[in-house]
Design an enzyme around this catalytic site. Sequence first.
Site, PDB file in Angstrom:
ATOM      1  N   GLU A 155       0.794  -1.231   0.000  1.00 52.59           N
ATOM      2  CA  GLU A 155       0.000   0.000   0.000  1.00 52.59           C
ATOM      3  C   GLU A 155       0.829   1.286   0.000  1.00 52.59           C
ATOM      4  OE1 GLU A 155       0.428  -1.074   4.409  1.00 52.59           O
ATOM      5  OE2 GLU A 155       0.105  -2.139   2.511  1.00 52.59           O
ATOM      6  N   VAL A 210     -11.054   4.622  -4.958  1.00 48.19           N
ATOM      7  CA  VAL A 210     -12.216   3.977  -4.340  1.00 48.19           C
ATOM      8  C   VAL A 210     -13.467   4.813  -4.579  1.00 48.19           C
ATOM      9  CG1 VAL A 210     -13.288   3.329  -2.149  1.00 48.19           C
ATOM     10  CG2 VAL A 210     -10.915   2.721  -2.582  1.00 48.19           C
ATOM     11  N   ARG A 263      -9.346  17.831  -8.555  1.00 50.22           N
ATOM     12  CA  ARG A 263      -9.949  16.501  -8.638  1.00 50.22           C
ATOM     13  C   ARG A 263     -11.460  16.609  -8.858  1.00 50.22           C
ATOM     14  NH1 ARG A 263      -8.692  11.513 -10.324  1.00 50.22           N
ATOM     15  NH2 ARG A 263     -10.088   9.973  -9.394  1.00 50.22           N
ATOM     16  N   VAL A 274     -14.677   1.917   3.590  1.00 52.44           N
ATOM     17  CA  VAL A 274     -13.636   1.190   2.858  1.00 52.44           C
ATOM     18  C   VAL A 274     -12.264   1.489   3.459  1.00 52.44           C
ATOM     19  CG1 VAL A 274     -12.695   0.698   0.563  1.00 52.44           C
ATOM     20  CG2 VAL A 274     -15.086   1.364   0.802  1.00 52.44           C
ATOM     21  N   ASP A 321      -9.333  -0.492   6.994  1.00 49.61           N
ATOM     22  CA  ASP A 321      -8.034  -1.140   7.199  1.00 49.61           C
ATOM     23  C   ASP A 321      -6.922  -0.120   7.456  1.00 49.61           C
ATOM     24  OD1 ASP A 321      -7.914  -0.171   4.630  1.00 49.61           O
ATOM     25  OD2 ASP A 321      -7.611  -2.114   3.665  1.00 49.61           O
TER      26      ASP A 321
END
Length: 376
Positions: A118, A179, A203, A267, A270
């Site tokens: 990651e 995501v 963005r 999401v 983690d």
Amino acid sequence: MIIGVPKEIKNNENRVALTPAGVAEFKKHGHLVYVQKSAGENSGFSDKAYEEAGAKLLPTIEAIYEIAEMIIKVKEPIASEYPLIKKDQLLFTYFHFASSEPLTYAMMERKAVCLAYETVEKSDRSLPLLVPMSEVAGRMAIQEGAKYLEKPMKGKGILLGGVPGVPPAKVVVLGGGIVGTQAAKMAAGFGAQVTILDVSLPRLRYLSDVMPANVTTVMSNHYNVRDAISQADLVIGAVLIPGAKAPHLITRDMLKLMAPGTVVVDVAVDQGGCIETCTPTTHENPTFIIDDIVHYCVANMPGAVPYTSTLALTNATLPYALQLANKGWKKACAENEELKKGLNVANGKILYKGVADAWNLPFEDVETALKDLVYS
């Protein structure tokens, strides 16, 4: 180099870190590959396929860790694996250290070399080994959110896309990265009314250009987040700070702004989660309810679609894994800036600032550490 591929043992983790095609590539470069029996079955790859590609099968996870110089995995080692890890053994996998203090200390204590998928980062700041799983997780977030909006699942009883004469659900996506973009595309495809919030105006301009008319972009700030979630039927948490804990955009007190039966899918769980009340769940028990809000917080969402996920992940990881095997991790990281940024822990030291900051631990600059290690 001797490569080991253990079977994933995290709850309902069905992916495998290397396909038979990947085994064949390692063999072509002269490496030995050991795969634990049945490691690939849940992803659709038989033991026979691995053997035909040139792998040797071993019966236990202990045997894999014992023989391998480099372990290639999908998810971080769990507590039962910690004692199996040897000093200077290279582990190439997702770690998400900033969300697990016990894992961080365990890898420091074992003096393992931990290279995290990651945080491997390109010069344009993209995360090539996180992207494929982020694409899967973003799309799954809508799939799962739609399911848990059903009344038997304790949701509002709303169909995501509505029907003629009945308005569609309102979906709020926090974060406009990979995501968030994939989640918004899926939700829009279902016919939902979608709002994406992000802190980057460039963005938002891009998303406004490429998204369909039922997607609205909004600048992310505390006021706008509160306003958006108060009207939402489904909220997707899709915020990422590479290698560090995700910020809490939705706090416990903000749950009262949402109507009972609203579903939140975090999401980012983690990496600590961007919704304060979210704690990691499993595919076996994926949801819990706090203040009448349904929380879906599965930390390995792509594990539910292992065939797709395994192929997507290994397409991305294999070129990097081959560099590590061909050159050795020290030389590979010294020569490749992308891999260098993946180094999180080595020789008992934290080499990634986001991890050190998460647990208030000493941090050693990776450049200095690599020079010492390469020339020691």
